[in-house]
Design a protein around this motif. Structure first.
Motif, PDB file in Angstrom:
ATOM      1  N   TYR A   1       0.811  -1.224   0.000  1.00 37.68           N
ATOM      2  CA  TYR A   1       0.000   0.000   0.000  1.00 37.68           C
ATOM      3  C   TYR A   1       0.841   1.270   0.000  1.00 37.68           C
ATOM      4  CZ  TYR A   1      -3.787  -3.216   0.966  1.00 37.68           C
ATOM      5  OH  TYR A   1      -4.696  -4.254   0.872  1.00 37.68           O
ATOM      6  N   CYS A   2       2.158   1.138  -0.218  1.00 36.92           N
ATOM      7  CA  CYS A   2       3.066   2.291  -0.263  1.00 36.92           C
ATOM      8  C   CYS A   2       2.918   3.168   0.982  1.00 36.92           C
ATOM      9  CB  CYS A   2       2.835   3.114  -1.532  1.00 36.92           C
ATOM     10  SG  CYS A   2       3.026   2.175  -3.054  1.00 36.92           S
ATOM     11  N   THR A   3       2.863   2.518   2.132  1.00 38.44           N
ATOM     12  CA  THR A   3       2.611   3.170   3.406  1.00 38.44           C
ATOM     13  C   THR A   3       3.907   3.378   4.177  1.00 38.44           C
ATOM     14  OG1 THR A   3       0.464   2.062   3.488  1.00 38.44           O
ATOM     15  CG2 THR A   3       1.266   2.964   5.551  1.00 38.44           C
ATOM     16  N   LYS A   4       3.899   4.331   5.094  1.00 37.38           N
ATOM     17  CA  LYS A   4       5.056   4.580   5.949  1.00 37.38           C
ATOM     18  C   LYS A   4       5.215   3.444   6.948  1.00 37.38           C
ATOM     19  CE  LYS A   4       4.880   8.277   8.538  1.00 37.38           C
ATOM     20  NZ  LYS A   4       4.981   9.689   8.968  1.00 37.38           N
ATOM     21  N   LEU A   5       6.457   2.968   7.091  1.00 41.57           N
ATOM     22  CA  LEU A   5       6.790   1.839   7.945  1.00 41.57           C
ATOM     23  C   LEU A   5       7.778   2.266   9.013  1.00 41.57           C
ATOM     24  CD1 LEU A   5       7.076  -1.320   8.505  1.00 41.57           C
ATOM     25  CD2 LEU A   5       8.948  -1.240   6.824  1.00 41.57           C
ATOM     26  N   TRP A   6       7.525   1.835  10.245  1.00 44.05           N
ATOM     27  CA  TRP A   6       8.525   1.912  11.303  1.00 44.05           C
ATOM     28  C   TRP A   6       8.887   0.482  11.661  1.00 44.05           C
ATOM     29  CZ3 TRP A   6       6.224   6.012  15.188  1.00 44.05           C
ATOM     30  CH2 TRP A   6       6.281   7.285  14.585  1.00 44.05           C
ATOM     31  N   SER A   7      10.134   0.115  11.411  1.00 44.37           N
ATOM     32  CA  SER A   7      10.577  -1.273  11.518  1.00 44.37           C
ATOM     33  C   SER A   7      11.637  -1.408  12.605  1.00 44.37           C
ATOM     34  CB  SER A   7      11.144  -1.724  10.169  1.00 44.37           C
ATOM     35  OG  SER A   7      11.737  -2.992  10.242  1.00 44.37           O
ATOM     36  N   PHE A   8      11.409  -2.321  13.546  1.00 44.48           N
ATOM     37  CA  PHE A   8      12.337  -2.533  14.654  1.00 44.48           C
ATOM     38  C   PHE A   8      12.853  -3.971  14.651  1.00 44.48           C
ATOM     39  CE2 PHE A   8       9.683   1.010  15.911  1.00 44.48           C
ATOM     40  CZ  PHE A   8      10.587   1.901  16.470  1.00 44.48           C
ATOM     41  N   ALA A   9      14.184  -4.114  14.518  1.00 40.22           N
ATOM     42  CA  ALA A   9      14.845  -5.425  14.575  1.00 40.22           C
ATOM     43  C   ALA A   9      14.328  -6.368  13.497  1.00 40.22           C
ATOM     44  CB  ALA A   9      14.689  -6.046  15.963  1.00 40.22           C
ATOM     45  N   SER A  10      14.370  -5.902  12.271  1.00 37.87           N
ATOM     46  CA  SER A  10      13.900  -6.701  11.146  1.00 37.87           C
ATOM     47  C   SER A  10      15.037  -7.491  10.516  1.00 37.87           C
ATOM     48  CB  SER A  10      13.256  -5.787  10.090  1.00 37.87           C
ATOM     49  OG  SER A  10      12.709  -6.548   9.036  1.00 37.87           O
TER      50      SER A  10
END
Length: 219
Positions: free
Chosen positions: A103-112
């Motif tokens: 969905y071309c959305t903003k992501l906040w990714s932790f420990a991926s």
């Protein structure tokens, strides 16, 4: 072999803000535990997902099915109203990243990590699962085939460029090669200062994540 139905169960918790973020928790982490340790760093949020146990399983088809169950449910919610942010914590970064790409959305990714098949084969956190798989005659190639299209690295080129990443320099659960591959691909999409390497291990990144979330929200 089909995983028991109980391992496919996930839980969707509704928050107080219909226009807020959607959270995806780590493997084997309940909403109660997440609240106790403050993992939902934003005061106002829309939904929070507890993952099925089978997202990490000795049966690769079970892994794929478990991930898709969460994806399908969250996709229905996103199509009703697009969230401002998808927040993924540890294993929760898998559905968060796939949906952010879709969905071309903003992501906040932790420990991926970059790939689920290699994580099951290389991560100390999945050592028992790998042993069980090998005892069943399951190979890495079986996981690679079953999880085709479900790897975070394959969707990073479509996430919102304002996305952010936090990784642990001393994360023993996400091998260095898996972190490095993810960061290299993310750097093609987001500014370099949107990728933070914390001088912490896996649980340290989780513990710091509420503060990072509030910092990123202010930014």
């Amino acid at each position: 072999m089909v995983a028991p139905d109980s391992t496919m169960r996930f839980r969707r918790i509704t928050g107080s803000d219909a226009g807020g973020a959607i959270y995806f928790l780590p493997w084997h982490t309940s909403f109660r535990t997440a609240m106790r340790f403050g993992l939902l760093g934003l005061r106002r949020w829309r939904l929070c997902y507890e993952l099925p146990a089978a997202v990490v399983h000795a049966d690769p088809e079970a892994c794929a099915r478990a991930i898709r169950l969460v994806l399908d449910d969250a996709a229905e919610e996103i199509e009703r109203r697009s969230p401002p942010i998808l927040v993924g914590l540890s294993m929760g970064t898998v559905p968060a990243t796939l949906l952010a790409g879709r969905y071309c959305t903003k992501l906040w990714s932790f420990a991926s990590a970059d790939r689920g098949d290699l994580m099951i084969w290389q991560s100390p956190a999945a050592r028992a699962v790998r042993r069980e798989a090998e005892n069943r005659g399951v190979t890495l190639g079986d996981f690679t085939s079953a999880l085709h299209g479900l790897h975070p690295i394959d969707w990073l080129h479509r996430i919102d460029p304002r996305s952010r990443f936090s990784i642990g320099a001393f994360d023993r659960y996400v091998p260095r090669a898996r972190r490095a591959a993810l960061v290299r691909r993310a750097a093609l999409r987001v500014p370099s200062n949107n990728v933070v390497c914390e001088p912490l291990g896996h649980f340290g990144v989780m513990a710091l994540s509420p503060w990072r979330q509030r910092q990123w929200q202010r930014a």
